[in-house]
Scaffold this motif. Structure first.
Motif, PDB file in Angstrom:
ATOM      1  N   ARG A  45      10.077  12.748   7.676  1.00  9.03           N
ATOM      2  CA  ARG A  45       9.869  12.146   6.356  1.00  9.03           C
ATOM      3  C   ARG A  45       8.605  12.694   5.708  1.00  9.03           C
ATOM      4  NH1 ARG A  45      10.679   7.489   9.186  1.00  9.03           N
ATOM      5  NH2 ARG A  45       8.709   6.542   8.507  1.00  9.03           N
ATOM      6  N   ARG A  46       8.788  13.208   4.513  1.00 10.85           N
ATOM      7  CA  ARG A  46       7.680  13.744   3.724  1.00 10.85           C
ATOM      8  C   ARG A  46       7.878  13.315   2.274  1.00 10.85           C
ATOM      9  NH1 ARG A  46       6.243  14.389   8.096  1.00 10.85           N
ATOM     10  NH2 ARG A  46       5.240  16.184   9.106  1.00 10.85           N
ATOM     11  N   LEU A  47       6.772  13.158   1.560  1.00  6.78           N
ATOM     12  CA  LEU A  47       6.834  12.814   0.136  1.00  6.78           C
ATOM     13  C   LEU A  47       5.846  13.684  -0.626  1.00  6.78           C
ATOM     14  CD1 LEU A  47       7.566  11.172  -2.366  1.00  6.78           C
ATOM     15  CD2 LEU A  47       5.886   9.447  -1.650  1.00  6.78           C
ATOM     16  N   ILE A  48       6.380  14.418  -1.583  1.00  3.28           N
ATOM     17  CA  ILE A  48       5.555  15.223  -2.492  1.00  3.28           C
ATOM     18  C   ILE A  48       5.389  14.429  -3.785  1.00  3.28           C
ATOM     19  CG2 ILE A  48       5.366  17.397  -3.759  1.00  3.28           C
ATOM     20  CD1 ILE A  48       7.498  18.490  -1.728  1.00  3.28           C
ATOM     21  N   ILE A  49       4.150  14.275  -4.252  1.00  2.00           N
ATOM     22  CA  ILE A  49       3.885  13.635  -5.543  1.00  2.00           C
ATOM     23  C   ILE A  49       3.181  14.658  -6.421  1.00  2.00           C
ATOM     24  CG2 ILE A  49       2.879  11.674  -6.757  1.00  2.00           C
ATOM     25  CD1 ILE A  49       2.701  10.208  -4.083  1.00  2.00           C
ATOM     26  N   VAL A  50       3.810  15.070  -7.505  1.00  2.00           N
ATOM     27  CA  VAL A  50       3.176  16.015  -8.425  1.00  2.00           C
ATOM     28  C   VAL A  50       2.577  15.248  -9.596  1.00  2.00           C
ATOM     29  CG1 VAL A  50       4.689  17.913  -7.753  1.00  2.00           C
ATOM     30  CG2 VAL A  50       5.314  16.475  -9.684  1.00  2.00           C
ATOM     31  N   ASN A  51       1.560  15.815 -10.175  1.00  2.00           N
ATOM     32  CA  ASN A  51       0.789  15.114 -11.192  1.00  2.00           C
ATOM     33  C   ASN A  51       0.564  15.974 -12.428  1.00  2.00           C
ATOM     34  OD1 ASN A  51      -2.663  14.215 -11.622  1.00  2.00           O
ATOM     35  ND2 ASN A  51      -0.893  13.131 -12.415  1.00  2.00           N
ATOM     36  N   TYR A  52       0.965  15.426 -13.598  1.00  3.79           N
ATOM     37  CA  TYR A  52       0.705  16.041 -14.895  1.00  3.79           C
ATOM     38  C   TYR A  52      -0.180  15.112 -15.712  1.00  3.79           C
ATOM     39  CZ  TYR A  52       4.805  19.098 -14.043  1.00  3.79           C
ATOM     40  OH  TYR A  52       5.699  20.006 -13.529  1.00  3.79           O
ATOM     41  N   HIS A  53      -0.665  15.626 -16.831  1.00  3.48           N
ATOM     42  CA  HIS A  53      -1.364  14.799 -17.824  1.00  3.48           C
ATOM     43  C   HIS A  53      -0.652  15.010 -19.171  1.00  3.48           C
ATOM     44  CE1 HIS A  53      -4.345  14.788 -14.575  1.00  3.48           C
ATOM     45  NE2 HIS A  53      -4.787  13.675 -15.123  1.00  3.48           N
ATOM     46  N   ALA A  54      -1.292  15.690 -20.096  1.00  3.25           N
ATOM     47  CA  ALA A  54      -0.619  16.043 -21.352  1.00  3.25           C
ATOM     48  C   ALA A  54       0.392  17.152 -21.074  1.00  3.25           C
ATOM     49  CB  ALA A  54      -1.636  16.490 -22.393  1.00  3.25           C
ATOM     50  N   VAL A  55       1.512  17.156 -21.805  1.00  2.00           N
ATOM     51  CA  VAL A  55       2.591  18.093 -21.465  1.00  2.00           C
ATOM     52  C   VAL A  55       3.118  18.895 -22.650  1.00  2.00           C
ATOM     53  CG1 VAL A  55       3.360  16.813 -19.439  1.00  2.00           C
ATOM     54  CG2 VAL A  55       4.291  16.215 -21.688  1.00  2.00           C
ATOM     55  N   THR A  56       2.506  18.768 -23.820  1.00  2.00           N
ATOM     56  CA  THR A  56       3.000  19.478 -25.001  1.00  2.00           C
ATOM     57  C   THR A  56       2.810  20.985 -24.860  1.00  2.00           C
ATOM     58  OG1 THR A  56       2.501  17.610 -26.437  1.00  2.00           O
ATOM     59  CG2 THR A  56       2.726  19.740 -27.496  1.00  2.00           C
ATOM     60  N   GLY A  57       3.808  21.719 -25.312  1.00  2.00           N
ATOM     61  CA  GLY A  57       3.656  23.159 -25.446  1.00  2.00           C
ATOM     62  C   GLY A  57       3.756  23.945 -24.162  1.00  2.00           C
ATOM     63  N   GLY A  58       4.071  23.283 -23.055  1.00  2.00           N
ATOM     64  CA  GLY A  58       4.138  23.986 -21.788  1.00  2.00           C
ATOM     65  C   GLY A  58       5.561  24.256 -21.341  1.00  2.00           C
ATOM     66  N   LYS A  59       5.728  24.338 -20.029  1.00  2.00           N
ATOM     67  CA  LYS A  59       7.011  24.707 -19.448  1.00  2.00           C
ATOM     68  C   LYS A  59       7.606  23.558 -18.640  1.00  2.00           C
ATOM     69  CE  LYS A  59       5.290  29.451 -19.096  1.00  2.00           C
ATOM     70  NZ  LYS A  59       6.143  29.998 -20.156  1.00  2.00           N
ATOM     71  N   LEU A  60       7.404  22.330 -19.130  1.00  2.00           N
ATOM     72  CA  LEU A  60       7.851  21.170 -18.370  1.00  2.00           C
ATOM     73  C   LEU A  60       9.348  21.200 -18.098  1.00  2.00           C
ATOM     74  CD1 LEU A  60       7.045  18.511 -17.029  1.00  2.00           C
ATOM     75  CD2 LEU A  60       7.468  17.363 -19.204  1.00  2.00           C
ATOM     76  N   ARG A  61      10.135  21.594 -19.080  1.00  2.00           N
ATOM     77  CA  ARG A  61      11.583  21.633 -18.876  1.00  2.00           C
ATOM     78  C   ARG A  61      11.947  22.530 -17.698  1.00  2.00           C
ATOM     79  NH1 ARG A  61      16.517  21.149 -21.548  1.00  2.00           N
ATOM     80  NH2 ARG A  61      15.528  20.282 -23.412  1.00  2.00           N
ATOM     81  N   GLU A  62      11.364  23.717 -17.647  1.00  2.00           N
ATOM     82  CA  GLU A  62      11.659  24.642 -16.554  1.00  2.00           C
ATOM     83  C   GLU A  62      11.244  24.042 -15.215  1.00  2.00           C
ATOM     84  OE1 GLU A  62       9.862  28.394 -17.391  1.00  2.00           O
ATOM     85  OE2 GLU A  62      10.614  28.416 -19.460  1.00  2.00           O
ATOM     86  N   HIS A  63      10.083  23.388 -15.194  1.00  2.00           N
ATOM     87  CA  HIS A  63       9.617  22.749 -13.959  1.00  2.00           C
ATOM     88  C   HIS A  63      10.616  21.697 -13.492  1.00  2.00           C
ATOM     89  CE1 HIS A  63       5.086  23.604 -14.943  1.00  2.00           C
ATOM     90  NE2 HIS A  63       5.844  24.683 -15.007  1.00  2.00           N
TER      91      HIS A  63
END
Length: 347
Positions: free
Chosen positions: A33-51
């Motif tokens: 069992r493993r858990l990955i937690i990723v962290n963003y802040h502001a997301v405008t203008g980046g590649k969030l969809r691809e991520h």
């Protein structure tokens, strides 16, 4: 994308297409069992969809609380989806979390967990970490003396120095009142008009109305992030730490009409948290708390000092793929080698 980010993407691409990223994903599954937690802040203008598209394909995405329940108290029933658990979190409740991240969550059917700051939602004021650049940008004077130091704002190096000085003073404030008083003094010295207050919506928090809209969606969950986002380790009064932590939970619980169980420490490195903050989080009744300390969570991880992987929304998806697979350090090492071969990549 900056030249350095391109170098990171090239390094990540080497690891991805060599099969090492796939091997990393396989090895992580083999570890239990493993858990990955990723962290963003502001997301405008980046590649969030691809991520998001990549993460959805290769990981089992859950809301934070659901994932933590499974990590620490697993069901005896076998799980058909054996992919590694992954949670996507966004800190602060920036306005673009509503306009951009929420829209993508609904479209792609991906759960997100937002950590909110009720004090900023209530006032509608700009986040304090945006203030240094904002104040210098709108200063009506060319020369200013702040705390005995003279700055000439027509000289780029001195403008940069003043921005850094203001940020440091805000970051290490011993109380929220001290921080806000200092901001008012700097604003007056720089003669920044209050009429400009709302011109940059991206540096403001979402509203309670927008929180309510997101709450109705099954794709958004929420956690606490203090009342006013002080760096908790530098607050000198333990009672203020208690208030910042507990009142955030109370306010959010009342507005969302549900108990708030998770908390994110502002800034989030161990030096920024301090022992008292951890005690305050437990005292306030939170079940879990996340840091920004890099790492993957296991059932043995301290539930009040959970690890997260910080992700820049401008990173190429290959960089994200390498980071969450567990081979992220190798990406950095390869990128450093490439940067040494191409010195211009440092800029």
């Amino acid at each position: 994308m900056s030249v350095y980010y391109k170098m990171l993407a090239v390094a990540a691409g080497i690891l991805f297409y060599s099969g090492l990223v796939r091997l990393g994903r396989w090895w992580m599954r083999r570890q239990g069992r493993r858990l990955i937690i990723v962290n963003y802040h502001a997301v405008t203008g980046g590649k969030l969809r691809e991520h998001l598209l990549y993460l959805r394909r290769h990981y089992r995405l859950l809301h934070l609380e659901d994932a933590l329940e499974e990590l620490f108290t697993p069901s005896k029933r076998p799980v058909e989806d054996r992919r590694t658990l992954l949670v996507i979190t966004l800190d602060d409740g920036c306005y673009d979390n509503y306009t951009h991240a929420f829209a993508l969550a609904c479209e792609l059917q991906i759960p997100l967990t937002l950590f909110l700051i009720p004090g900023y939602i209530e006032t509608g004021e700009r986040f304090w970490w945006h203030e240094p650049n904002y104040l210098i940008k709108h200063a009506q004077v060319q020369e200013v003396v702040i705390e005995g130091q003279t700055y000439h704002l027509n000289i780029p190096e001195e403008r940069t120095s003043l921005v850094q000085s203001i940020d440091t003073r805000l970051r290490f404030a011993s109380s929220v009142d001290e921080r806000e008083m200092y901001l008012r003094e700097v604003r007056q010295l720089l003669v920044v008009p209050y009429a400009l207050e709302l011109e940059e919506r991206s540096s403001l928090s979402i509203s309670w109305k927008e929180v309510e809209i997101m709450k109705r969606s099954e794709w958004i969950s929420f956690g606490g992030h203090t009342m006013h986002h002080p760096v908790l380790a530098y607050l000198t009064d333990p009672n203020e730490i208690d208030y910042e932590v507990s009142e955030s939970r109370i306010q959010l619980g009342q507005h969302l009409e549900s108990p708030i169980r998770s908390f994110a420490y502002p800034v989030g490195m161990l030096a920024d948290i301090g022992r008292q903050a951890v005690l305050s989080v437990q005292k306030a009744g939170y079940t879990w708390a996340v840091t920004t300390v890099n790492g993957i969570n296991t059932p043995q991880t301290n539930q009040y000092l959970l690890h997260r992987l910080s992700v820049d929304v401008n990173h190429h998806w290959l960089t994200v793929a390498a980071k969450v697979s567990g081979v992220g350090k190798r990406v950095s090492n390869v990128a450093k080698i490439l940067t040494s071969l191409f010195p211009s990549a440092k800029n």
